[in-house]
Design a protein around this motif. Structure first.
Motif, PDB file in Angstrom:
ATOM      1  N   VAL A  13      36.096  80.154   3.931  1.00 10.16           N
ATOM      2  CA  VAL A  13      35.309  80.456   3.165  1.00 10.16           C
ATOM      3  C   VAL A  13      34.601  78.359   2.866  1.00 10.16           C
ATOM      4  O   VAL A  13      33.405  78.099   3.261  1.00 10.16           O
ATOM      5  CB  VAL A  13      35.167  81.033   1.702  1.00 10.16           C
ATOM      6  N   LEU A  14      34.791  78.269   2.295  1.00  7.87           N
ATOM      7  CA  LEU A  14      35.030  76.348   2.627  1.00  7.87           C
ATOM      8  C   LEU A  14      34.582  75.719   3.621  1.00  7.87           C
ATOM      9  O   LEU A  14      33.380  75.280   3.687  1.00  7.87           O
ATOM     10  CB  LEU A  14      35.806  75.408   1.608  1.00  7.87           C
ATOM     11  N   ALA A  15      35.001  75.736   4.604  1.00  6.82           N
ATOM     12  CA  ALA A  15      34.604  75.402   6.130  1.00  6.82           C
ATOM     13  C   ALA A  15      32.729  75.857   6.554  1.00  6.82           C
ATOM     14  O   ALA A  15      32.834  75.389   6.475  1.00  6.82           O
ATOM     15  CB  ALA A  15      35.286  75.971   7.155  1.00  6.82           C
ATOM     16  N   ALA A  16      32.866  77.498   6.003  1.00  2.00           N
ATOM     17  CA  ALA A  16      32.035  78.027   6.231  1.00  2.00           C
ATOM     18  C   ALA A  16      30.314  77.937   5.754  1.00  2.00           C
ATOM     19  O   ALA A  16      29.213  77.034   6.473  1.00  2.00           O
ATOM     20  CB  ALA A  16      31.449  79.667   6.464  1.00  2.00           C
ATOM     21  N   ALA A  17      30.870  77.703   4.163  1.00  4.14           N
ATOM     22  CA  ALA A  17      29.698  76.973   3.553  1.00  4.14           C
ATOM     23  C   ALA A  17      29.273  75.547   4.055  1.00  4.14           C
ATOM     24  O   ALA A  17      28.575  75.276   3.018  1.00  4.14           O
ATOM     25  CB  ALA A  17      29.987  77.451   2.040  1.00  4.14           C
ATOM     26  N   SER A  18      30.523  74.852   3.802  1.00  2.30           N
ATOM     27  CA  SER A  18      29.792  73.185   3.975  1.00  2.30           C
ATOM     28  C   SER A  18      29.253  73.155   5.309  1.00  2.30           C
ATOM     29  O   SER A  18      28.156  72.628   5.214  1.00  2.30           O
ATOM     30  CB  SER A  18      31.969  72.321   3.994  1.00  2.30           C
ATOM     31  N   MET A  19      29.685  73.446   6.399  1.00  4.47           N
ATOM     32  CA  MET A  19      28.563  73.498   7.019  1.00  4.47           C
ATOM     33  C   MET A  19      27.516  73.851   7.245  1.00  4.47           C
ATOM     34  O   MET A  19      26.527  73.488   8.018  1.00  4.47           O
ATOM     35  CB  MET A  19      29.235  74.786   8.519  1.00  4.47           C
ATOM     36  N   ILE A  20      27.087  75.580   7.009  1.00  5.51           N
ATOM     37  CA  ILE A  20      25.980  75.450   6.158  1.00  5.51           C
ATOM     38  C   ILE A  20      25.264  74.863   4.996  1.00  5.51           C
ATOM     39  O   ILE A  20      23.914  74.526   5.702  1.00  5.51           O
ATOM     40  CB  ILE A  20      25.768  77.196   5.923  1.00  5.51           C
ATOM     41  N   LEU A  21      25.436  74.569   4.088  1.00  3.04           N
ATOM     42  CA  LEU A  21      24.543  73.535   3.257  1.00  3.04           C
ATOM     43  C   LEU A  21      24.428  72.268   3.336  1.00  3.04           C
ATOM     44  O   LEU A  21      23.622  71.271   3.746  1.00  3.04           O
ATOM     45  CB  LEU A  21      25.833  74.033   2.013  1.00  3.04           C
ATOM     46  N   GLY A  22      25.761  71.538   3.331  1.00  4.33           N
ATOM     47  CA  GLY A  22      25.330  70.439   4.347  1.00  4.33           C
ATOM     48  C   GLY A  22      24.325  69.817   5.081  1.00  4.33           C
ATOM     49  O   GLY A  22      23.329  69.024   4.659  1.00  4.33           O
ATOM     50  N   ASN A  23      24.075  70.946   6.511  1.00  4.95           N
ATOM     51  CA  ASN A  23      23.784  70.717   7.769  1.00  4.95           C
ATOM     52  C   ASN A  23      22.133  70.726   6.507  1.00  4.95           C
ATOM     53  O   ASN A  23      21.101  70.216   7.226  1.00  4.95           O
ATOM     54  CB  ASN A  23      24.115  71.289   8.677  1.00  4.95           C
ATOM     55  N   VAL A  24      21.603  71.863   6.147  1.00  7.82           N
ATOM     56  CA  VAL A  24      20.081  72.602   5.878  1.00  7.82           C
ATOM     57  C   VAL A  24      19.629  71.804   4.870  1.00  7.82           C
ATOM     58  O   VAL A  24      18.925  71.073   5.103  1.00  7.82           O
ATOM     59  CB  VAL A  24      20.699  74.056   5.576  1.00  7.82           C
ATOM     60  N   THR A  25      20.866  71.260   4.225  1.00  6.14           N
ATOM     61  CA  THR A  25      19.814  70.341   3.168  1.00  6.14           C
ATOM     62  C   THR A  25      19.774  68.895   3.339  1.00  6.14           C
ATOM     63  O   THR A  25      19.058  68.310   2.846  1.00  6.14           O
ATOM     64  CB  THR A  25      21.374  69.552   1.486  1.00  6.14           C
ATOM     65  N   ALA A  26      20.706  68.379   4.528  1.00  5.69           N
ATOM     66  CA  ALA A  26      20.631  67.301   4.745  1.00  5.69           C
ATOM     67  C   ALA A  26      18.824  66.962   5.499  1.00  5.69           C
ATOM     68  O   ALA A  26      17.608  66.206   5.641  1.00  5.69           O
ATOM     69  CB  ALA A  26      21.622  67.032   5.646  1.00  5.69           C
ATOM     70  N   LEU A  27      18.099  68.524   5.855  1.00  4.74           N
ATOM     71  CA  LEU A  27      17.308  68.480   6.989  1.00  4.74           C
ATOM     72  C   LEU A  27      16.093  67.773   5.723  1.00  4.74           C
ATOM     73  O   LEU A  27      14.819  67.867   6.127  1.00  4.74           O
ATOM     74  CB  LEU A  27      16.521  70.083   6.499  1.00  4.74           C
ATOM     75  N   LEU A  28      16.316  68.652   4.328  1.00  6.15           N
ATOM     76  CA  LEU A  28      14.678  67.807   3.195  1.00  6.15           C
ATOM     77  C   LEU A  28      15.368  66.743   2.879  1.00  6.15           C
ATOM     78  O   LEU A  28      14.594  65.961   2.621  1.00  6.15           O
ATOM     79  CB  LEU A  28      15.550  69.003   2.089  1.00  6.15           C
ATOM     80  N   GLN A  29      16.059  65.721   2.825  1.00  4.55           N
ATOM     81  CA  GLN A  29      16.597  64.170   2.703  1.00  4.55           C
ATOM     82  C   GLN A  29      15.073  63.410   3.657  1.00  4.55           C
ATOM     83  O   GLN A  29      14.384  63.158   4.598  1.00  4.55           O
ATOM     84  CB  GLN A  29      17.360  63.271   3.219  1.00  4.55           C
ATOM     85  N   THR A  30      14.551  61.938   2.491  1.00  4.25           N
ATOM     86  CA  THR A  30      13.751  60.946   3.036  1.00  4.25           C
ATOM     87  C   THR A  30      14.865  59.696   3.438  1.00  4.25           C
ATOM     88  O   THR A  30      14.239  58.637   3.932  1.00  4.25           O
ATOM     89  CB  THR A  30      12.725  60.952   2.065  1.00  4.25           C
ATOM     90  N   SER A  31      15.753  59.574   2.413  1.00  2.00           N
ATOM     91  CA  SER A  31      16.858  58.500   3.098  1.00  2.00           C
ATOM     92  C   SER A  31      18.054  58.720   3.852  1.00  2.00           C
ATOM     93  O   SER A  31      18.190  59.861   3.335  1.00  2.00           O
ATOM     94  CB  SER A  31      17.422  58.535   1.421  1.00  2.00           C
TER      95      SER A  31
END
Lengths: 515, 113
Positions: A286-304
């Protein structure tokens, strides 16, 4: 614990860690009389780290592949698994010092303490990977994290730095409390903190039950915080953004590698048998799947860029946890002969894939942050994607280096990142977790989008008018060149590095070492 | 004295006590907003683990197990490390207070996203 508790020869086994601690103490001294603070101590710290790296490599070369020296009644072991990670920590420390030697004078904050704390943290990491006893692992962890809290808040006049330190401290010590409570429950259920003895109790069926399972769950949660897996990741973006860039590079690579090494020691080395792996393997899935999905999707929104790299590091932890899941899926049997043939192969393959990825990620991520550090100058933080606009025209070599690091993070062939991902995804597929590998591949595609945004800014956008850049110091240039060289080298000639990782993995398999 | 018969204190009692302390600590960290009170809650969690180690050590010895007091040694190390942790935590709080006036963690929000 078997054997006598202390013999003078044990100090030799402790060699690399002792060298670091003594060296760090020496680094604290020159500031007392040097005319300019840090003028002597900072190069001295770099020298200590390089010398320790040479010592670790020489110990590896002379070590016996079929045995390993243990110390302190077997609670400390210097096998090739530990030596491999020691090399990773020292490389990360050396590169982080390279970044800091460039940045700290700009903040007028060059002092010996800073570099000494990096060395102390590295010594703590070495204890974490060498520990065969929960007590040793925990003490190493504390030495590492306590030093890191101070380093994060090192720029005292910066509000961001202090803020990062407070968040890191509160969530870090919270997770320490959770981890420690888990360890105490495991001690209560098995009667020992010594990993081989814990495994013996599991094999004999003397452990188990609700308290033991709760202990394992709490340990997974505690380490989940330390490696920054979703849902224990909230501290990561703020801490990585607010900390000095050299420290961001250090804790995002060596700090995570140390926590992963300790997880491998404890979970893959000690907590065997179906009654335990049934608890921790599904949690890690669960940790692996959640980290892959949430980490990468949220990175899309960053400007820094710093913050984007923080979220992408969460995604990378997800990939690495896949390797641990593959290992854990083979530990269902009990007894020494439970794992033979295919299971044994897969065990080594999974561990080796984690090992190779930590090395790859160290070079790549530190390199990318070194480029961020190089961009900082008059009126520019170097942290926004806007700051990268037109970099290919202003500084073609720096832009090319950043391109290599970003391609490696995205996992494009001919870079180190591809080799690392190839092995991690392969481990998941061989462990019949193809769906997890599919998530990994899909998220790599998502990640390519936000990495390429920086590339587009560098190569296809005009540079802002009339901007002058600070010259990049020689030490930072050397840092970038070294990181880039190894990123390409591992990508093109991976075999020697894979062999080293395989040897490290073989030694983890040989637990317990009889002292 | 026909005093009350007190049941002997077993390791189960210690375990329940430590679980209660641990839960108070976790709830404190998650619900309180003052940084100092969060630090105190974390201390409660560490103390819960300390109680466990000492109580389990006693239980293992009472059961005749081979134990060289690892639990008690662990407890001593926890006390020492908790002191170091408190020192560093308070130093960080002081550094933060010099740049702002509040210790409310909800107002420490320079970075977002």
């Amino acid at each position: 614990m078997p054997g006598p508790v202390f013999q003078p020869a044990d100090l030799l086994t402790l060699g690399p860690s002792l060298a670091l601690v003594i060296g760090a103490t020496l680094v604290l001294m020159p500031d007392l009389w040097a005319r300019r603070r840090g003028a002597v101590s900072a190069p001295l710290a770099l020298l200590v780290a390089v010398a320790t790296l040479a010592l670790v490599v020489s110990i590896w070369v002379r070590s016996d592949p079929a045995a390993a020296p243990t110390a302190f009644g077997g609670s400390f072991v210097l096998d090739r698994f530990a030596l491999y990670f020691d090399v990773v920590f020292l490389i990360s420390a050396i590169l982080a010092m390279g970044i800091s030697l460039h940045l700290l004078p700009q903040d007028d904050a060059q002092t010996g303490e800073y570099y000494a704390l990096i060395l102390f943290a590295t010594a703590g990491m070495m204890f974490m990977t060498s520990g065969l006893d929960l007590l040793v692992i925990w003490l190493g962890l504390e030495l590492m994290t306590l030093s890191s809290y101070v380093l994060c808040g090192y720029l005292r006049s910066s509000r961001r730095s202090s803020e990062a330190a407070l968040k890191y401290f509160l969530l870090g010590s919270f997770s320490t409390g959770i981890l420690l409570y888990g360890m105490s429950l495991i001690y209560g259920a098995t009667g020992s903190t010594y990993l081989p003895a814990i495994r013996g109790a599991l094999d004999a069926g003397r452990a188990g039950g609700g308290l033991f399972s709760l202990g394992v769950v709490l340990m997974v949660a505690g380490f989940g915080f330390k490696v920054a897996a979703v849902p224990f990741h909230q501290w990561v973006p703020d801490v990585y953004q607010g900390a000095p860039t050299g420290i961001t590079a250090f804790i995002s690579t060596a700090g995570k590698a140390a926590a992963l090494a300790a997880m491998l020691r404890i979970f893959a080395g000690g907590l065997w048998g179906s009654q335990v792996t049934d608890v921790w393997v599904p949690l890690l899935v669960v940790l692996a799947a959640a980290s892959m999905i949430l980490g990468n999707v949220t990175a899309l929104l960053q400007t820094s860029v710093k913050r984007m790299l923080a979220y992408s590091s969460i995604g990378h932890v997800g990939y690495i946890l896949m390797g641990l899941v593959a290992v854990g899926s083979q530990l269902t049997g009990s007894g020494a002969g439970a794992m033979a043939g295919r299971g044994d192969d897969l065990y080594r393959f999974g561990v080796a894939s984690v090992l190779i990825y930590t090395l790859v990620y160290t070079f790549t991520n530190v390199g990318a942050l070194a480029v961020v550090a190089a961009l900082r100058g008059r009126g520019l933080s170097g942290e926004d994607i806007e700051d990268f606009a037109g970099l290919a025209r202003r500084r073609p070599m720096l832009a090319f280096a950043m391109l290599v690091f970003l391609l490696s993070l995205a996992g494009i062939p001919a870079t180190a990142g591809f080799i690392g991902k190839w092995y991690l995804f392969g481990a998941a597929i061989r462990a019949d977790m193809a769906w997890l590998a599919v998530i990994g591949v899909a998220m790599s595609v998502v990640s390519a989008y936000y990495y390429l945004r920086v590339v587009v800014a560098m190569y296809m956008r005009p540079a802002p008018e009339g901007e002058e850049q600070e010259p990049v110091s020689g030490v930072l240039t050397a840092t970038v060149v070294m990181a880039m060289g190894f990123t390409l080298l591992i990508g093109v000639f991976p075999q020697p590095f894979l062999d080293l990782a395989a040897q490290g993995a073989a030694h983890l398999r040989m637990l317990p070492w009889q002292g | 004295m026909n005093g009350m018969m007190l049941a002997p204190v077993t390791s189960m009692h210690y375990l329940v006590l430590s679980l209660i302390l641990f839960c108070i600590g976790v709830v404190g960290v998650l619900t309180r907003r003052n940084a100092i009170i969060i630090m105190m809650s974390i201390e409660l969690m560490l103390n819960a683990a300390t109680i466990n180690f000492v109580a389990f050590n006693g239980q293992i010895i009472a059961a005749g197990g081979h134990d060289n007091h690892v639990g008690q040694i662990f407890a001593l190390f926890i006390i020492a490390v908790a002191a170091a942790e408190a020192a560093i935590g308070l130093a960080i709080v002081i550094a933060l207070m010099r740049t702002r006036d509040s210790l409310n963690v909800d107002e420490i929000d320079l970075m977002k996203g």
